[in-house]
Design a protein around this motif. Structure first.
Motif, short mmCIF file in Angstrom:
data_model
loop_
_atom_site.label_atom_id
_atom_site.label_comp_id
_atom_site.label_asym_id
_atom_site.label_seq_id
_atom_site.Cartn_x
_atom_site.Cartn_y
_atom_site.Cartn_z
N VAL A 100 -11.99 14.05 -0.29
CA VAL A 100 -13.05 13.35 0.44
C VAL A 100 -12.58 13.13 1.87
O VAL A 100 -11.46 12.66 2.10
CB VAL A 100 -13.40 12.00 -0.21
N LEU A 101 -13.42 13.46 2.83
CA LEU A 101 -13.12 13.24 4.24
C LEU A 101 -14.00 12.12 4.79
O LEU A 101 -15.16 11.99 4.42
CB LEU A 101 -13.36 14.52 5.06
N GLY A 102 -13.44 11.32 5.69
CA GLY A 102 -14.23 10.27 6.34
C GLY A 102 -14.42 9.03 5.49
O GLY A 102 -15.35 8.25 5.74
N ALA A 103 -13.54 8.83 4.50
CA ALA A 103 -13.70 7.68 3.60
C ALA A 103 -12.67 6.60 3.85
O ALA A 103 -12.43 5.76 2.99
CB ALA A 103 -13.62 8.15 2.15
N SER A 104 -12.06 6.60 5.02
CA SER A 104 -11.07 5.58 5.35
C SER A 104 -11.69 4.53 6.27
O SER A 104 -12.43 4.85 7.20
CB SER A 104 -9.86 6.21 6.04
N ASN A 105 -11.37 3.26 5.98
CA ASN A 105 -11.81 2.13 6.82
C ASN A 105 -13.32 2.18 7.08
O ASN A 105 -13.78 2.12 8.23
CB ASN A 105 -11.03 2.12 8.14
N SER B 181 -11.84 -0.69 -6.65
CA SER B 181 -10.79 -1.16 -7.55
C SER B 181 -11.24 -2.33 -8.42
O SER B 181 -10.58 -2.66 -9.41
CB SER B 181 -9.55 -1.58 -6.75
N LEU B 182 -12.37 -2.95 -8.08
CA LEU B 182 -12.91 -4.04 -8.90
C LEU B 182 -13.83 -3.52 -9.99
O LEU B 182 -14.30 -4.29 -10.83
CB LEU B 182 -13.70 -5.02 -8.02
N GLY B 183 -14.12 -2.21 -9.96
CA GLY B 183 -15.03 -1.63 -10.94
C GLY B 183 -16.47 -1.57 -10.47
O GLY B 183 -17.35 -1.16 -11.24
N ASP B 184 -16.74 -1.95 -9.22
CA ASP B 184 -18.10 -1.86 -8.68
C ASP B 184 -18.41 -0.41 -8.32
O ASP B 184 -17.59 0.26 -7.67
CB ASP B 184 -18.24 -2.72 -7.42
N GLY C 27 -20.75 -2.12 0.98
CA GLY C 27 -19.83 -2.44 -0.10
C GLY C 27 -18.52 -3.01 0.40
O GLY C 27 -18.35 -3.25 1.60
N VAL C 28 -17.60 -3.20 -0.53
CA VAL C 28 -16.28 -3.75 -0.21
C VAL C 28 -15.24 -3.11 -1.11
O VAL C 28 -15.56 -2.51 -2.13
CB VAL C 28 -16.24 -5.29 -0.41
N GLY C 29 -13.97 -3.23 -0.72
CA GLY C 29 -12.86 -2.85 -1.57
C GLY C 29 -12.34 -1.44 -1.36
O GLY C 29 -12.94 -0.63 -0.65
N ASN C 30 -11.21 -1.18 -2.00
CA ASN C 30 -10.63 0.17 -2.01
C ASN C 30 -11.41 1.05 -2.98
O ASN C 30 -11.77 0.62 -4.07
CB ASN C 30 -9.18 0.13 -2.46
N GLY D 25 -11.42 3.57 1.58
CA GLY D 25 -12.44 2.62 1.17
C GLY D 25 -12.94 1.81 2.34
O GLY D 25 -12.88 2.24 3.50
N TYR D 26 -13.45 0.64 2.05
CA TYR D 26 -14.04 -0.21 3.07
C TYR D 26 -12.97 -0.96 3.86
O TYR D 26 -11.84 -1.15 3.38
CB TYR D 26 -15.00 -1.20 2.42
N ARG D 27 -13.34 -1.37 5.07
CA ARG D 27 -12.39 -2.07 5.93
C ARG D 27 -11.99 -3.42 5.34
O ARG D 27 -12.76 -4.07 4.64
CB ARG D 27 -13.02 -2.30 7.31
N LYS D 28 -10.79 -3.84 5.69
CA LYS D 28 -10.35 -5.18 5.34
C LYS D 28 -11.04 -6.19 6.25
O LYS D 28 -11.41 -5.87 7.39
CB LYS D 28 -8.83 -5.29 5.50
#
Length: 337
Positions: free
Chosen positions: A14-19, A50-53, A76-79, A103-106
């Motif tokens: 997957v590309l472009g899925a960071s932050n 990582s939360l299962g969402d 959304g949120v999380g790794n 995943g999503y930004r901190k």
């Protein structure tokens, strides 16, 4: 008649899925095989944190025939830990992704104040002082908090136990340009120089540079049998009434006895909360005549904090009258009464 079927899709990376911004609408690309020719309808692209969402991507289409799909993220949120795609009724095997930034930004804090105050920018590092008796509302302004308040937590504490205190309950106001305001109640507490951070979807943001300190303890009055006319042998009850004493400390039990003595030493106490095994109140009550060192003559014995407004102790062996009083909680001194 023999059934003819195609191989199911498969994801390589997957590309472009960071932050990814938590508000979504960010473009990413799946690389793989068996995605079909241009114009193929993508049944769905899903990804799980990582939360299962599980989130469903939007605007998916074949970018390069058979090998690339382009989509936009959902809010959304999380790794993100796994991805799946379905084409022509066939779903791929989950493709795993591992990495702190996948995943999503901190969450990021840009201002910390008490409720109703003017925003305090990141460059301002002065201390935020809050009441220790009942706490008060604080406003945490920042971005990438997401939109689900159940996945947001705000903590603060000393460097060794930065999650000692939980600011809760909280409410979230989502503003423009990704600006969010989290308004939380602080619990009763003690100590100075605490650092605060926000956790969203299991992702921990950076510690905010502005420190949080509870107001120092204040003694308003001293009462009880030992306050006036106490026997010189000690062991009589005294009650200190005031504010900013913080949460109650543990009572003395048979497994944790307190023996009265005439030594000039304070007795530190902890709460039963396992996060506070470090002596977090470090309670010490002094009374008597002021010494040249700034200390007083005697120490209260077997002291416990009954509430944020009441401390109970026993007197030490001693003499004299017209004693003054001082308390130290969380390494903060009260004024002398």
């Amino acid at each position: 008649t023999d059934t003819i079927s195609f191989a199911p899709p498969s994801i390589y990376n997957v590309l472009g899925a960071s932050n990814i911004p938590t508000e979504g609408n960010s473009t990413f690309i799946l690389n793989g095989t068996n995605f079909g020719p241009y114009g193929t309808v993508i049944d769905y692209v899903k990804y799980t944190n990582s939360l299962g969402d599980t989130y469903v991507a939007t605007d998916c289409n074949v970018l390069v025939a058979f090998t690339q799909i382009r989509c936009k993220t959902a809010p959304g949120v999380g790794n993100i830990v796994s991805w799946t795609v379905a084409v022509g009724g066939q779903e791929s095997m989950p493709a795993s992704t591992v990495g702190d930034s996948i995943g999503y930004r901190k969450p990021e804090i840009t201002s910390l104040t008490t409720a109703g105050q003017t925003e305090n920018p990141l460059s301002s590092n002065n201390t935020l002082v809050i009441e220790g008796t009942s706490g008060e509302e604080i406003e945490i302004v920042g971005k990438d908090f997401g939109s689900d308040i159940s996945k947001i937590n705000a903590y603060f504490g000393p460097a060794t136990h930065s999650d000692r205190y939980t600011a809760a309950p909280c409410r979230l106001q989502i503003g423009g340009n990704g600006k969010n305001t989290l308004t939380c109640n602080t619990p009763p507490g003690v100590g100075a120089g605490h650092t605060l951070y926000v956790s969203v979807g299991g992702q921990v943001g950076l510690l905010y540079p502005r420190k949080v300190s509870y107001a120092p303890p204040v003694i308003v009055s001293v009462d009880g049998p030992g306050a006036s006319g106490s026997t010189t042998t000690g062991g009589e009850s005294i009650f200190l009434i005031g504010k900013n004493f913080g949460p109650p400390t543990s009572s003395f039990a048979p497994s944790n006895p307190c023996t009265l003595n005439n030594q000039m030493s304070g007795l530190p106490h902890t709460t039963s909360n396992s996060k506070n095994d470090y002596v977090y109140a470090n309670l010490q009550v002094e009374y008597g005549t002021a010494l040249g060192t700034g200390s007083l003559t005697y120490f209260g014995q077997c002291c416990v904090i009954s509430s944020s407004q009441l401390i109970q102790c026993y007197t030490s062996v001693g003499t004299g009258n017209k004693h003054v009083w001082k308390v130290n909680i969380g390494l903060q001194d009260s004024s002398i009464l």
